[in-house]
Scaffold this motif. Structure first.
Motif, PDB file in Angstrom:
ATOM      1  N   THR A 398     123.454  42.089  88.141  1.00  0.00           N
ATOM      2  CA  THR A 398     122.797  42.333  86.862  1.00  0.00           C
ATOM      3  C   THR A 398     122.762  43.824  86.559  1.00  0.00           C
ATOM      4  O   THR A 398     123.023  44.246  85.415  1.00  0.00           O
ATOM      5  N   GLU A 399     122.450  44.631  87.558  1.00  0.00           N
ATOM      6  CA  GLU A 399     122.428  46.080  87.387  1.00  0.00           C
ATOM      7  C   GLU A 399     123.809  46.615  87.006  1.00  0.00           C
ATOM      8  O   GLU A 399     123.922  47.636  86.321  1.00  0.00           O
ATOM      9  N   ALA A 400     124.860  45.934  87.456  1.00  0.00           N
ATOM     10  CA  ALA A 400     126.222  46.363  87.155  1.00  0.00           C
ATOM     11  C   ALA A 400     126.690  45.879  85.785  1.00  0.00           C
ATOM     12  O   ALA A 400     127.823  46.178  85.377  1.00  0.00           O
ATOM     13  N   GLY A 401     125.836  45.126  85.066  1.00  0.00           N
ATOM     14  CA  GLY A 401     126.179  44.711  83.715  1.00  0.00           C
ATOM     15  C   GLY A 401     126.683  43.286  83.585  1.00  0.00           C
ATOM     16  O   GLY A 401     127.133  42.882  82.505  1.00  0.00           O
ATOM     17  N   PHE A 402     126.600  42.503  84.661  1.00  0.00           N
ATOM     18  CA  PHE A 402     127.042  41.102  84.609  1.00  0.00           C
ATOM     19  C   PHE A 402     125.848  40.181  84.342  1.00  0.00           C
ATOM     20  O   PHE A 402     124.692  40.557  84.572  1.00  0.00           O
ATOM     21  N   TYR A 403     126.134  38.972  83.882  1.00  0.00           N
ATOM     22  CA  TYR A 403     125.079  38.008  83.567  1.00  0.00           C
ATOM     23  C   TYR A 403     125.059  36.908  84.624  1.00  0.00           C
ATOM     24  O   TYR A 403     125.987  36.105  84.731  1.00  0.00           O
TER      25      TYR A 403
END
Length: 461
Positions: A398-403
């Motif tokens: 999530t922190e890396a921008g994934f859902y």
């Protein structure tokens, strides 16, 4: 009665067997190799890798030796053996190579110090449609079950196996005399779902002999290497830099591991680069022609196989034309477990079947243009033993921008590696950097609903 320490640390009884005509105990590679006493060395994962790669090299060299013995040494020495001008070599190779079709599978077996169990088991798969060579390592502790008829045949000579379920390296020990290689090949093939065409039982004493026979290997040693094991009187003492390593020094190089910051990965990287350099040197025309007897001696003295002369000639062109940088390899997936009270390696059969399928169709090891995972519905399942691991990776992704839409536990068989299930080629590749060891599975049934399903491996932290 003699006693031996089994792989599980348990003590068991082993009947001392005499081999007719040798005066030595056991059914060992030494029966057809040199009789000199071996120096005992500590067993380790490094040693097992060393044995695996040497199996490939010895087999490779044996094929070259057979080829030379069949063609070069019995023809006009004025012919250029490697240019295609040697009429016998050219005619025989062309005729036989045309008969290669589909897959060819050879199992390489390397026994332990006593010559009673197969510490090294590896299958070489050659796909004639793609020209690819894939090496499949089978963990020696893989737990399998033999048929009732084969179990009865084992018990007729050895009453010790109390169950038809056993580690795969025990099959060689318990198989009837004269059928040990065939029994081992049969159950390796059963485990992988492959038809094993050939077997090769190798003697690893040839390592230093081969390297010394070609005058050593020039190699850039990555660091100063020093280690001494007083228990086994084994010394590693190498200096960093480009140098010509003799056989003993080369053995030190591939066994060393203590100085790497990432011990296992660093060691394996050095081993792989050295082995590729060694194979490259062994295939050089000048090395073969300057000492053909070394290759022939290896073929005759250090390898026991059902590969015949015509088979060796048929595959000579295949081996000498292979690009060693593109040889793919994997280890049968699974994880350590305790089954029926036995400490063993539990194979992830579904994942193994998938990998073997990709080897057969020639797609194993291929990469594709990356399709972004951003915006896709990702599910993370905990396939390890650490509680809360799925939540940890949910936060990281999530922190890396994934859902990550949901997390949960995986109820299937555990594996050391992380499995990333996707629908299409190229998907999931941008997620791999977040896991210590992962494999993308394309187009197979997912264990949960989602665009991408990640099953965390036992080795993740």
């Amino acid at each position: 009665m003699n006693y031996y320490d089994d792989d599980d640390g348990r003590r068991g009884r082993r009947r001392e067997r005499r081999t007719a005509g040798t005066g030595r105990t056991g059914n060992s590679v030494r029966e057809y190799g040199r009789g000199a006493k071996k120096r005992r060395k500590k067993r380790s994962s490094a040693g097992l890798f060393f044995k695996v790669v040497m199996s490939v090299i010895l087999l490779y060299t044996a094929v070259i030796g057979c080829y030379i013995g069949y063609t070069y040494l019995n023809t006009d020495e004025t012919d250029d053996f490697f240019s295609g001008e040697n009429k016998v070599a050219n005619a025989v190779s062309n005729a036989l190579q045309s008969g290669i079709a589909g897959d060819t599978n050879l199992v390489v077996l390397g026994t332990d110090e006593e010559g009673t169990r197969t510490d090294t088991i590896m299958v070489l798969n050659y796909n004639s449609r793609t020209g690819k060579l894939t090496l499949i390592s089978v963990p020696r502790d893989s737990y399998i079950e033999v048929s009732q008829s084969d179990f009865d045949a084992m018990q007729s000579e050895y009453p010790e196996p109390g169950s038809s379920k056993m580690k795969i390296n025990h099959i060689y020990h318990y198989a009837p005399e004269g059928e040990k290689e065939e029994f081992s090949a049969k159950y390796v093939g059963k485990l992988l779902g492959l038809n094993i065409d050939y077997y090769a039982l190798v003697d690893f004493d040839a390592f230093t002999y081969l390297i010394d026979s070609i005058g050593g290997i020039e190699y850039d040693v990555p660091m100063d290497m020093y280690y001494y094991d007083p228990e086994f009187d084994f010394l590693i003492d190498l200096k960093a830099g480009v140098q010509t390593l003799n056989g003993e020094q080369a053995e030190q190089l591939v066994r060393f591991r203590k100085g790497y910051s990432n011990q296992d990965l660093g060691r394996v990287s050095t081993q792989q680069s050295f082995v590729k350099e060694l194979i490259s040197e062994l295939a050089k025309k000048e090395n073969i022609l300057s000492n053909p007897t070394a290759y022939i001696k290896t073929a005759i003295e250090y390898v026991k196989t059902n590969v015949g002369i015509t088979d060796a000639v048929k595959y000579f062109g295949v081996l000498t034309s292979l690009d060693t940088e593109n040889i793919a390899s994997f280890t049968v997936p699974g994880t350590s477990a305790s089954i029926d009270g036995v400490s063993c390696y539990q194979v992830d059969q579904d994942l193994t079947d998938y990998l073997v399928k990709t080897v057969k169709n020639g797609t194993y090891g291929e990469t594709y243009e990356t399709v972004s995972s951003e915006g896709k519905d990702i599910v993370v399942l905990n396939g390890g033993y650490t509680s809360g691991l799925a939540g940890t990776f949910q936060s990281r992704l999530t922190e890396a921008g994934f859902y990550v839409s949901s997390i949960g536990d995986f109820s299937g068989l555990k594996s050391d590696i992380t499995k990333i299930y996707v629908d299409n080629k190229g998907e999931g590749q941008d997620l791999q950097e977040y896991f210590s060891d992962s494999l993308i599975i394309i187009g197979e049934e997912k264990p949960a609903d989602g665009d991408i399903v990640v099953v965390l491996g036992v080795g993740e932290t």
